[in-house]
Design an enzyme around this catalytic site. Structure first.
Site, PDB file in Angstrom:
ATOM      1  N   CYS A  22      26.074  25.108  48.510  1.00 51.68           N
ATOM      2  CA  CYS A  22      25.461  26.119  47.650  1.00 51.68           C
ATOM      3  C   CYS A  22      26.515  26.889  46.856  1.00 51.68           C
ATOM      4  O   CYS A  22      27.703  26.905  47.194  1.00 51.68           O
ATOM      5  CB  CYS A  22      24.634  27.079  48.502  1.00 51.68           C
ATOM      6  SG  CYS A  22      23.423  28.047  47.544  1.00 51.68           S
ATOM      7  N   ASP A 146      20.254  32.771  57.740  1.00 49.23           N
ATOM      8  CA  ASP A 146      21.550  33.266  57.303  1.00 49.23           C
ATOM      9  C   ASP A 146      21.852  34.560  58.042  1.00 49.23           C
ATOM     10  O   ASP A 146      20.991  35.112  58.732  1.00 49.23           O
ATOM     11  CB  ASP A 146      21.513  33.494  55.786  1.00 49.23           C
ATOM     12  CG  ASP A 146      22.894  33.489  55.145  1.00 49.23           C
ATOM     13  OD1 ASP A 146      23.896  33.432  55.881  1.00 49.23           O
ATOM     14  OD2 ASP A 146      22.957  33.561  53.908  1.00 49.23           O
TER      15      ASP A 146
END
Length: 233
Positions: A22, A146
């Site tokens: 990412c 996360d």
């Protein structure tokens, strides 16, 4: 040997953890991720992030992505017009919502989506609370976990994975995607402990925010493959 008998002699091979890289900002970094075998790449559309792209930058990167590599567009509490503009200009395969977006908002664009959860944040600081938050987003294609930080991802911080203890893992449920502080030195242990469907890395393969390091990308991919039981000469 009959087909049925042959099938009885087949043994399960190594598992394969999918990898998303990412926060790509440069063509050469995208090329390095693809060449290393990434299954997906992530493009950020969150203005406070140092990895945020303009529509033109994102469209140029998207045009370099070959078949069978998924493109994910990441947002944090966007308005619908912003998402629509990205869909029109970039054509992502997946949307990723990393803020406090509602289930109806996430599902309202006609594009498959991931919902990210900042494990340890208020209301998601217990295993029960995190599981409830996940189940509210049962239309997602994947649940991404996360760490809890002010910057909504990309911090390089990990979280207490014991919070995932009650997240449903049954067949047909959204895929479990692990993020937060992953790097080549740590991803193998997390895969062994949690067997996620996929892992998502950003800062763990960077030399600076938004600047990916090809060798760190390759090392991360090798670590994932080793944890899965794949061994290459």
């Amino acid at each position: 040997m009959s087909t049925q008998a042959a099938a009885s002699h087949v043994t399960a091979g190594p598992r394969r953890t999918r990898v998303k890289i990412c926060g790509l900002t440069r063509p050469q970094d995208l090329d390095a991720a693809v060449q290393a075998g990434a299954d997906a790449i992530g493009l950020v559309f969150y203005p406070p992030s140092r990895r945020c792209l303009t529509l033109d930058q994102a469209a140029a990167l998207r045009a370099r992505v070959p078949a069978f590599v998924a493109v994910t567009a990441l947002f944090v509490n966007p308005d619908a017009e912003t998402v629509d503009r990205v869909i029109e200009a970039v054509g992502p395969d997946l949307l990723q919502f990393h803020g406090e977006e509602s289930p109806d908002f996430c599902a309202g664009f006609g594009v498959r989506h991931l919902k990210a959860f900042r494990a340890g944040s208020p209301g998601m600081d217990t295993a029960d609370g995190l599981a409830r938050a996940c189940l509210a987003h049962d239309q997602a294609a994947g649940w991404l976990f996360d760490s809890y930080s002010a910057g909504y991802g990309g911090s390089g911080s990990s979280f207490d994975t014991a919070l995932l203890a009650k997240v449903p893992r049954d067949a047909g449920m959204p895929a479990l995607i692990l993020s937060g502080g992953l790097k080549a030195e740590t991803v193998g242990g997390q895969i062994a402990a949690l067997a996620p469907f996929a892992v998502d890395v950003s800062s763990g393969v960077e030399s600076a925010p938004g600047i990916k390091d090809p060798e760190r990308i390759r090392a991360f991919m090798r670590a994932v493959q080793a944890a899965d039981g794949w061994h290459y000469a």
